[in-house]
Scaffold this motif. Structure first.
Motif, PDB file in Angstrom:
ATOM      1  N   HIS A 150      18.216-100.593  98.877  1.00  8.04           N
ATOM      2  CA  HIS A 150      17.186 -99.628  98.525  1.00  8.04           C
ATOM      3  C   HIS A 150      16.005 -99.818  99.470  1.00  8.04           C
ATOM      4  CE1 HIS A 150      18.796 -99.249  94.134  1.00  8.04           C
ATOM      5  NE2 HIS A 150      19.626 -98.785  95.038  1.00  8.04           N
ATOM      6  N   LYS A 151      15.675 -98.796 100.200  1.00  8.48           N
ATOM      7  CA  LYS A 151      14.674 -98.922 101.251  1.00  8.48           C
ATOM      8  C   LYS A 151      13.321 -98.373 100.803  1.00  8.48           C
ATOM      9  CE  LYS A 151      18.148-100.223 103.784  1.00  8.48           C
ATOM     10  NZ  LYS A 151      18.356-101.638 104.083  1.00  8.48           N
ATOM     11  N   THR A 152      12.342 -98.696 101.573  1.00 13.63           N
ATOM     12  CA  THR A 152      11.025 -98.098 101.376  1.00 13.63           C
ATOM     13  C   THR A 152      11.102 -96.623 101.755  1.00 13.63           C
ATOM     14  OG1 THR A 152      10.321 -98.586 103.628  1.00 13.63           O
ATOM     15  CG2 THR A 152       9.952-100.298 101.967  1.00 13.63           C
ATOM     16  N   LYS A 153      10.031 -95.920 101.450  1.00 14.01           N
ATOM     17  CA  LYS A 153      10.000 -94.491 101.774  1.00 14.01           C
ATOM     18  C   LYS A 153      10.183 -94.269 103.263  1.00 14.01           C
ATOM     19  CE  LYS A 153       7.192 -90.327 101.161  1.00 14.01           C
ATOM     20  NZ  LYS A 153       5.940 -89.773 100.611  1.00 14.01           N
ATOM     21  N   GLU A 210      11.761 -96.243 105.337  1.00 11.14           N
ATOM     22  CA  GLU A 210      13.149 -96.535 105.675  1.00 11.14           C
ATOM     23  C   GLU A 210      14.058 -95.380 105.261  1.00 11.14           C
ATOM     24  OE1 GLU A 210      14.982 -98.941 107.272  1.00 11.14           O
ATOM     25  OE2 GLU A 210      13.008 -99.439 108.071  1.00 11.14           O
ATOM     26  N   ARG A 211      13.757 -94.788 104.120  1.00 11.07           N
ATOM     27  CA  ARG A 211      14.585 -93.659 103.667  1.00 11.07           C
ATOM     28  C   ARG A 211      14.453 -92.482 104.624  1.00 11.07           C
ATOM     29  NH1 ARG A 211      12.670 -95.269  98.562  1.00 11.07           N
ATOM     30  NH2 ARG A 211      11.173 -93.530  98.463  1.00 11.07           N
ATOM     31  N   GLU A 261      16.490 -93.375 107.673  1.00  7.14           N
ATOM     32  CA  GLU A 261      17.899 -93.200 107.363  1.00  7.14           C
ATOM     33  C   GLU A 261      18.282 -91.728 107.405  1.00  7.14           C
ATOM     34  OE1 GLU A 261      20.610 -93.456 103.358  1.00  7.14           O
ATOM     35  OE2 GLU A 261      19.242 -95.135 103.748  1.00  7.14           O
ATOM     36  N   SER A 262      17.464 -90.889 106.789  1.00  4.60           N
ATOM     37  CA  SER A 262      17.753 -89.461 106.748  1.00  4.60           C
ATOM     38  C   SER A 262      17.772 -88.855 108.143  1.00  4.60           C
ATOM     39  CB  SER A 262      16.719 -88.754 105.872  1.00  4.60           C
ATOM     40  OG  SER A 262      16.957 -87.373 105.813  1.00  4.60           O
ATOM     41  N   SER A 307      25.299 -92.441 105.654  1.00  5.58           N
ATOM     42  CA  SER A 307      24.182 -93.116 104.990  1.00  5.58           C
ATOM     43  C   SER A 307      24.506 -94.569 104.711  1.00  5.58           C
ATOM     44  CB  SER A 307      23.843 -92.377 103.696  1.00  5.58           C
ATOM     45  OG  SER A 307      22.802 -93.025 103.013  1.00  5.58           O
ATOM     46  N   TYR A 325      24.371 -96.638 107.751  1.00  2.00           N
ATOM     47  CA  TYR A 325      22.994 -97.019 108.056  1.00  2.00           C
ATOM     48  C   TYR A 325      22.550 -98.188 107.181  1.00  2.00           C
ATOM     49  CZ  TYR A 325      17.969 -96.630 108.869  1.00  2.00           C
ATOM     50  OH  TYR A 325      16.661 -96.907 109.199  1.00  2.00           O
ATOM     51  N   LYS A 326      22.924 -98.163 105.902  1.00  2.00           N
ATOM     52  CA  LYS A 326      22.492 -99.196 104.967  1.00  2.00           C
ATOM     53  C   LYS A 326      22.980-100.586 105.394  1.00  2.00           C
ATOM     54  CE  LYS A 326      22.673 -96.061 100.972  1.00  2.00           C
ATOM     55  NZ  LYS A 326      21.242 -95.771 100.851  1.00  2.00           N
TER      56      LYS A 326
END
Length: 970
Positions: free
Chosen positions: A22-25, A27-28, A31-32, A359, A362-363
């Motif tokens: 679970h990433k920070t905003k 990081e999200r 990722e996107s 996704s 990436y994680k």
């Protein structure tokens, strides 16, 4: 085109479960951006290629490897699932395939009990059912961590574990040992712990086999099993662990090939291909939004339903994200591409799975891929941490189901006569050899019932081990003749029955009243056998609980606790705060001594906190390199006899008030010393080597003729009346000469001043005292009081009467007294003249037995649940009374050297430590502060005792230094 060169996992500190992904905003957003940028630049074929995870091997030929190259390069597949091979070869191929792929590949492995399930050269962890017997969930979580570390080290991103199947059918042909058990809560708790450990290490876990494969009687590899339960039952039982793990962040699920009428109305329709199961139930009803894998699409449970290509399309339409084991990737890709073009598959549906796959890539850090570094790879996947955990797991898993009259642990070794009989068709060597480290356990090998019973007639207690190959899918069933043998043995003997197989193997056994004890050890691994033997003799206590029912005799959760006795046990160094890598330096020093011919052979043992952590033998009996040294060989331990035989008996006399440290020789042996200048020497002075006694006297020289051979006046070549003291083979001394030696000691001159002078006379005298005080010869006294009750089965005087000469390394080619090779007879000349039984020398032993006596001292007189003498007695004897006078000795025990003095140790042990050394190249030392016992045995005196290079080169002391350096924590 994406450039990628190594696998870099984001090694951050996160909480348990899946939360590390679970990433920070920010990081999200990253990722996107990464996912969207890849997706919009991919062709339709590249997008569809991401759906396929192809099976591959690292133990095949170039034809196979080239075929995988083609799938990676031409069909842009999304991942590979490695099945067989080895860690190094797999890493090499992973680097090769990753370098060829436009988008980094997902690498998966189906390693339910660690990499060893699939790869060679890797330590094997216990099966899930074995883990199901463990109550401590922290241990299960630790297992998951090590699975994760192993996988991450070889570039694996997905481990298809944990198994969430609840094995309620004992005849399940494919799940069985792969399940944690038959109880939903038990399975859930352990699967959750395993998942947390795996995902904490940045590796994705996969729950399987949805919706539940635990209550089936056929194998989905070969046909389609039916799970004919109501929806309510599925929700309460089979779905239960999934719901719990979903809430904790399970990354992915594998869907099984099952016929589940309650979920899919179409008859005999595989769940893996069912929209009702995969989408409506798994995703919509249960709310799972992680990655969804099919089970292998080449399995007959699915492959019989559709042809290659068609089955892949059907699985994708059902809602699966990753198509595992496609039989024909080109055809499957074509079918899915056509379905997309025909609008059977929408862009939204395709993007849902492909973007989810990207996704997750990436994680796990595939946006920053680098090749696997193969340096130290094999050592890393076989870490000392892995080995250490094995002991902890089996110590917590082995389960005692019956223990009438507290048969285990076995207590009074002096009274027990124990036999061992093996059933089954697998190796039992670790079990038997460990049993024999505790007691004189005799293996009986007979093929038929009558001969078995004849051989067992002298044994009251029999340990029966049932040993089956350690394979999760192997047949563990009893053969009819094995059940008949078991029944026969139990009729006349107290039987401890130990099963090294899955619990279900016990189903044919119906009458448990005939057994004194029943143990389930689950697997026939080396560590399970060692731990189970420890349990039988009380070095560990039973903790395990049965994870499944065994008919109506035993139910889930059954399992007795057993008492622990403070006998030496066995474990990995890390479990007692030692570094196994540092301890390996002992090997180098020992081999240096062998190569330099300081001694032909060596035994070394190290124990800490009551656990043997190092026991090895080096070299050969002699320099002809014919007979290699074994751990069970018996060495002439020379002056260690003083603390192994004589001293503990003196301690017992002291403990009983028969003597004090101030008792005088004139009081203890009045006829011998009452009228001499030695009458006022106290026990304290005598055993502290502070009594002004001569160091020794070559008594044998007075018995030689003019040319240096044994004189006919004193010796005979065979036993005759008056000549029964056997000095060596075919040489017997006059019986009355022992009195001559004693009187020579009584009449010997005292040294001019009182100072520390090591003397054998002290213990020659104490042997005489003990025999006068007890009326029992010293060899019998030591055997009765210590050797038998301690289980020192390889410790004795005159070993040639009991052991084969092939177990006794020779000590010297004697050219000055006996004029022959000395083997099986004591090396010390005076001890030989006492018929091999002396107070200062004469004992033969192996390192394990010496360690038991040292552990007894370390535990201040207590061992195996018996108090041999009080703690105060030990403390009194382990005191240096004359340190201020420059004498380091305790009462009979040697102590570390004083400042600015030479001495026996590495000068790196505590003042409380104690031990002794011996002329033949032996040493035994224990330290209460570090709780370490160290034993070194050799025959450095062979073939010539005059040059002691072993001592000059400080071999024993250097090894002691290594032991101290290996301590991680006190």
């Amino acid at each position: 085109m994406i450039r990628h060169t190594a696998l870099l996992f984001l090694l951050l500190t996160f909480c348990t479960g899946f939360s590390q992904f679970h990433k920070t905003k920010i990081e999200r957003i990253k990722e996107s951006v990464w996912v969207d940028s890849l997706y919009k630049n991919m062709s339709l074929e590249e997008k569809i290629g991401q759906l396929f995870m192809v099976n591959t091997f690292s133990n095949r030929d170039s034809v196979h490897y080239n075929a995988i190259d083609k799938l990676v390069c031409d069909y842009k597949i999304g991942g590979l699932l490695f099945l067989q091979g080895g860690p190094g070869r797999q890493a090499t191929l992973t680097n090769r395939y990753q370098a060829e792929s436009t988008i980094p590949l997902f690498i998966g492995i189906d390693a339910e009990w660690g990499l060893a399930m699939r790869l060679d050269s890797v330590q094997r962890f216990p099966w899930n059912m074995t883990l199901g017997a463990i109550k401590d969930l922290n241990l299960i979580e630790k297992v998951g961590e090590l699975y994760g570390k192993q996988s991450r080290r070889i570039g694996v991103h997905f481990n298809f574990a944990p198994v969430l199947d609840i094995n309620t059918n004992p005849k399940n042909p494919i799940i069985g040992n792969r399940s944690f058990g038959e109880d939903r809560d038990l399975v859930t708790d352990r699967a959750l712990a395993l998942m947390k450990g795996i995902q904490r290490e940045g590796v994705l876990a996969t729950g399987k086999h949805f919706p539940g494969h635990g209550d089936t009687s056929v194998d989905s590899h070969y046909t389609l099993p039916t799970v004919d339960f109501s929806k309510e039952r599925l929700e309460n039982v089979e779905f239960y662990p999934y719901k719990k793990l979903f809430a904790e962040g399970l990354a992915s699920v594998m869907v099984a090939h099952l016929n589940v009428p309650a979920l899919e109305p179409r008859p005999n329709f595989p769940s893996s291909l069912s929209y009702n199961v995969v989408t409506n139930t798994l995703q919509n009803e249960l709310g799972f939004n992680g990655l969804i894998f099919t089970d292998a699409l080449n399995m007959k449970g699915a492959a019989n339903f559709k042809t290659a290509g068609e089955i892949d399309l059907e699985a994708f339409l059902a809602g699966n994200d990753v198509l595992l084991f496609p039989e024909n990737v080109p055809l499957a890709l074509e079918k899915i591409c056509m379905a997309y073009q025909d609008s059977l598959i929408s862009e939204t549906r395709l993007a849902q799975s492909v973007k989810k796959i990207l996704s997750y890539k990436y994680k796990v850090g595939l946006d920053m891929y680098r090749p696997i570094d193969k340096t130290t790879l094999l050592n890393d996947v076989n870490s000392a941490e892995n080995r250490a955990l094995q002991y902890q797991l089996y110590e917590n898993a082995v389960t005692v189901l019956k223990n009438d009259e507290q048969t285990i642990p076995v207590r009074d070794l002096a009274k027990e006569k124990i036999a061992y009989y093996r059933l089954g068709d697998d190796d039992s060597t670790p079990f038997l050899s460990t049993l024999q480290k505790y007691a004189d356990v005799v293996e009986i090998k007979e093929p038929c019932i009558d001969s078995i019973e004849f051989r067992l007639k002298d044994f009251k207690k029999v340990i029966v081990g049932y040993h089956k190959p350690d394979g999760a899918w192997k047949n563990h069933d009893f053969k009819p003749d094995e059940l008949a043998k078991l029944d026969s043995i139990t009729k006349y003997h107290e039987v401890i029955f130990d099963v090294f197989a899955k619990p279900y193997a016990l189903l044919p056994v119906t009458d448990y009243s005939k057994f004194k004890s029943v143990i389930v050890s689950y697997q026939n691994s080396e560590v399970s056998q060692i731990v189970s033997a420890e349990l039988i003799f009380g070095s560990v206590g039973a903790k395990g609980k049965l994870p499944v029912s065994i008919g109506t005799n035993f139910k889930v959760g059954d399992g007795l606790t057993t008492e622990t006795l403070n006998r030496l046990g066995f474990t990995a160094p890390e479990n007692v705060g030692m570094n196994s890598s540092v301890l390996e330096n002992i090997d180098m020093i020992a081999n240096k001594a062998i190569v330099a011919k300081m001694t032909p052979g060596i035994q070394i043992l190290v124990a800490r906190k009551g656990k043997v952590i190092y026991q090895k033998s080096f070299g050969y009996h002699t320099y002809d390199n014919i007979i290699p040294v074994k751990n069970t060989d018996v060495y002439d331990i020379a002056s260690l006899t003083k603390i192994v035989s004589t001293l503990p008996n003196v301690m017992q006399q002291y403990d009983k008030g028969k003597l004090t440290l101030d008792s005088k020789l004139g009081e203890l042996l009045p006829q011998l010393f009452g009228h001499t200048d030695k009458k006022n020497i106290t026990v304290k002075e005598l055993l502290s080597h502070y009594a002004r006694l001569q160091a020794w006297e070559p008594f044998y020289k007075a018995t030689l003729d003019s040319v240096g051979f044994p004189s006919d006046k004193y010796y005979r070549k065979g036993i005759e009346p008056g000549f029964s003291l056997q000095v060596t083979e075919n040489l017997y001394l006059r019986d009355d000469y022992r009195d001559t030696i004693l009187h020579k000691i009584a009449d010997s001159k005292l040294l001019p001043k009182k100072e520390y002078k090591y003397s054998d006379f002290a213990f020659i005298i104490m042997k005489e005292y003990l025999q006068k005080a007890t009326g029992i010869p010293l060899d019998s006294l030591s055997n009765r009081n210590f050797f038998k009750p301690l289980g020192m089965t390889h410790t004795l005087y005159n070993p040639q009467h009991r052991f084969d000469m092939a177990m006794i390394p020779p000590t010297e080619n004697d050219t000055y007294f006996r004029h022959q090779v000395i083997q099986g007879y004591v090396h010390d000349m005076e001890a030989a003249m006492e018929g091999g039984v002396a107070g200062h020398a004469g004992i033969f032993s192996d390192a394990m037995d010496v360690a038991k006596l040292m552990q007894l001292y370390l535990q201040k007189g207590n061992y195996g649940g018996q108090q041999f003498f009080s703690a105060k007695t030990f403390d009194d004897f382990n005191t240096c009374y004359y340190c201020k006078e420059g004498n380091r000795r305790g009462i009979g025990l040697d102590k570390p050297q004083l400042p600015k003095q030479a001495g026996p140790t590495c000068n790196c042990v505590s003042e409380k430590s104690f031990g002794h050394t011996g002329f033949t190249g032996t040493m035994a030392w224990a330290d209460p502060e570090t709780e370490i016992v160290y034993v070194f045995l050799s025959n450095r005196t062979f073939p010539d005792s005059t040059v002691n290079t072993l001592s000059k080169e400080n071999i024993r002391e250097d090894i002691q230094k290594v032991i101290e350096q290996a301590i991680i924590s006190k």
